[in-house]
Design an enzyme around this catalytic site. Structure first.
Site, PDB file in Angstrom:
ATOM      1  N   ARG A 185      65.853 146.746 -38.658  1.00 51.25           N
ATOM      2  CA  ARG A 185      65.203 147.059 -39.927  1.00 51.25           C
ATOM      3  C   ARG A 185      63.681 147.133 -39.884  1.00 51.25           C
ATOM      4  O   ARG A 185      63.047 147.291 -40.927  1.00 51.25           O
ATOM      5  CB  ARG A 185      65.647 146.086 -41.023  1.00 51.25           C
ATOM      6  N   ASP A 186      63.069 146.991 -38.707  1.00 51.02           N
ATOM      7  CA  ASP A 186      61.602 147.108 -38.658  1.00 51.02           C
ATOM      8  C   ASP A 186      61.160 147.570 -37.271  1.00 51.02           C
ATOM      9  O   ASP A 186      60.296 146.962 -36.648  1.00 51.02           O
ATOM     10  CB  ASP A 186      60.946 145.771 -39.010  1.00 51.02           C
ATOM     11  N   VAL A 187      61.749 148.649 -36.784  1.00 50.56           N
ATOM     12  CA  VAL A 187      61.381 149.168 -35.466  1.00 50.56           C
ATOM     13  C   VAL A 187      60.095 149.976 -35.612  1.00 50.56           C
ATOM     14  O   VAL A 187      60.074 151.023 -36.253  1.00 50.56           O
ATOM     15  CB  VAL A 187      62.504 150.042 -34.860  1.00 50.56           C
ATOM     16  N   ASN A 201      56.469 146.431 -32.621  1.00 58.09           N
ATOM     17  CA  ASN A 201      57.611 145.592 -32.276  1.00 58.09           C
ATOM     18  C   ASN A 201      58.263 146.001 -30.958  1.00 58.09           C
ATOM     19  O   ASN A 201      59.387 145.598 -30.668  1.00 58.09           O
ATOM     20  CB  ASN A 201      58.642 145.611 -33.400  1.00 58.09           C
ATOM     21  N   ARG A 218      57.933 147.932 -43.063  1.00 59.16           N
ATOM     22  CA  ARG A 218      56.764 148.751 -43.385  1.00 59.16           C
ATOM     23  C   ARG A 218      57.239 150.110 -43.906  1.00 59.16           C
ATOM     24  O   ARG A 218      58.042 150.774 -43.254  1.00 59.16           O
ATOM     25  CB  ARG A 218      55.908 148.945 -42.125  1.00 59.16           C
TER      26      ARG A 218
END
Length: 85
Positions: A37-39, A43, A78
């Site tokens: 959910r936040d690639v 990261n 984001r």
């Protein structure tokens, strides 16, 4: 600390494949499946080993279990570009 390095096409593809393998593992090899959910580029950790680059996926702070098909997930992370599905 961030260091900006110009990568060759082969190095870029190798990093891309490592990230894709990590996502495949999370989605299909675990039970229950996990969704990162936040690639983002922040990261993805990259290290140079024996003149080759290896990549790892990091920051699993907002990981979630895969829901049943058709169940909508609340957007998180984001907000830049998000795929329409």
């Amino acid at each position: 600390h961030q260091q900006h390095i110009k990568l060759s096409l082969n190095a870029s593809i190798r990093i891309l494949l490592h990230v894709a393998e990590a996502l495949r593992f999370l989605h299909y090899s675990l039970s229950p499946s996990l969704i990162h959910r936040d690639v983002t580029t922040r990261n993805i950790l990259v290290r140079k080993k024996d003149e080759k680059y290896d990549a790892c996926l990091a920051d699993f702070g907002i990981v979630t279990s895969k829901k049943k098909k058709g169940h909508a997930m609340t957007p998180i992370g984001r907000l830049r570009y998000m795929a329409p599905e």
